[in-house]
Enzyme design. Structure first.
Site, mmCIF file in Angstrom:
data_model
loop_
_atom_site.group_PDB
_atom_site.id
_atom_site.type_symbol
_atom_site.label_atom_id
_atom_site.label_comp_id
_atom_site.label_asym_id
_atom_site.label_seq_id
_atom_site.Cartn_x
_atom_site.Cartn_y
_atom_site.Cartn_z
ATOM 1 C CG HIS A 95 19.072 17.155 -5.715
ATOM 2 N ND1 HIS A 95 19.142 15.788 -5.836
ATOM 3 C CD2 HIS A 95 18.192 17.409 -4.705
ATOM 4 C CE1 HIS A 95 18.333 15.236 -4.924
ATOM 5 N NE2 HIS A 95 17.744 16.191 -4.247
ATOM 6 C CG ASN A 131 33.161 13.254 -15.840
ATOM 7 O OD1 ASN A 131 32.842 14.275 -15.234
ATOM 8 N ND2 ASN A 131 32.888 13.072 -17.105
#
Length: 289
Positions: A95, A131
């Site tokens: 997005h 991460n």
């Protein structure tokens, strides 16, 4: 979407008018308004050259994730990076305007706005490694909203891939190596983040710019997109003037509103990159005052 849901980025959303940034030169784009945000799609790259969203932090709703990715029927399928780019690989449909950002106000309008973020023009290929650096990137708007809470809790955010000519091609789409984000808010006289310059009276526009670099995570040499398992996204706070030059977009008053002290620009025509930018390892590393 409901009939009452306003379409498109609102330039008057903040106390100070802020025009929609656009690519420089004669680069053709398709302007696509959605509830509370706008995508400027580059049809030749099949990706967004700019997205702009209005976020009312004081009216955000916790909307359950609903909606499916869809092609925008207002433009040809061939101008959109659709499902084929993301099938059977390690590529995320990232997005650009986050799902929750336009999800504020009346419940029905908030839901319609969040579901609209699943339009393919609002997606860009991102390596799927998740991460700390990527979590930081996704949370930058939240961090800025927390600071803007001292005023009216409104933030306008501009996000897009850096569409470089040297980006590697994969399944007919050039994969961006970098993404940029600029968050803007207005500051009042009693805002502790406000400059102490006594010559400035009344509301002031403030902004912060960021770059995410996934260059080390993408490898298309074998005709597939691979993501090295131990590599990391790199996230930086960057002078907004650098973003303007790097991405080839006109960020208008956002350059002068930058809260980050100015650095040497691109006078020699070279892109300095991470060696000269402020690396971010946590939200507390962000400069907002």
């Amino acid at each position: 979407m409901t009939a009452a849901t306003p379409l498109g980025y609102d330039e008057a959303f903040l106390v100070i008018p802020l025009p929609l940034p656009r690519p420089v030169g004669d680069r053709a784009v398709r302007e696509l308004p959605y509830p509370r945000f706008t995508v400027l799609l580059d049809p030749s790259r099949r990706l967004a050259a700019m997205t702009a969203v209005n976020i009312d932090g004081g009216a955000l709703r916790d909307i359950a994730r609903t909606g499916e990715w869809f092609l925008d029927e207002r433009i040809p399928v061939g101008e959109q990076a659709g499902p084929a780019v993301y099938a059977s690989n390690d590529v995320d449909r990232g997005h650009l305007v986050r799902r929750r950002d336009p999800g504020w106000g009346a419940p029905a309008e908030a839901r319609a706005a969040t579901e609209a973020t699943f339009a393919y023009p609002n997606a860009a290929p991102q390596a799927s490694v998740f991460n700390q650096s990527k979590e930081l990137w996704l949370g930058l708007e939240d961090h800025v909203l927390e600071y803007a809470d001292t005023t009216d809790q409104r933030v306008s955010v501009f996000t897009a891939p850096v569409l470089a000519a040297t980006d590697p091609e994969y399944r007919g789409v050039q994969i961006p190596r970098r993404f940029f984000k600029v968050a803007a808010w207005s500051s009042t006289d009693d805002d502790p983040l406000r400059t102490t310059d006594p010559g400035i009276v009344g509301p002031r526009l403030l902004a912060a710019g960021f770059v995410l670099d996934q260059s080390e995570l993408i490898d298309v040499r074998e005709g597939v997109l691979a993501t090295p398992p131990l590599s990391a996204y790199r996230t930086f706070q960057v002078p907004i003037a650098d973003i303007e030059a790097l991405a080839g977009v006109d960020l208008g008053p956002l350059v002068a509103a930058d809260v980050l002290p100015p650095a040497a620009g691109f006078a020699d025509g070279t892109v300095r990159g991470g060696d000269a930018w402020r690396p971010l390892g946590a939200a507390d590393d962000v400069v907002l005052a």
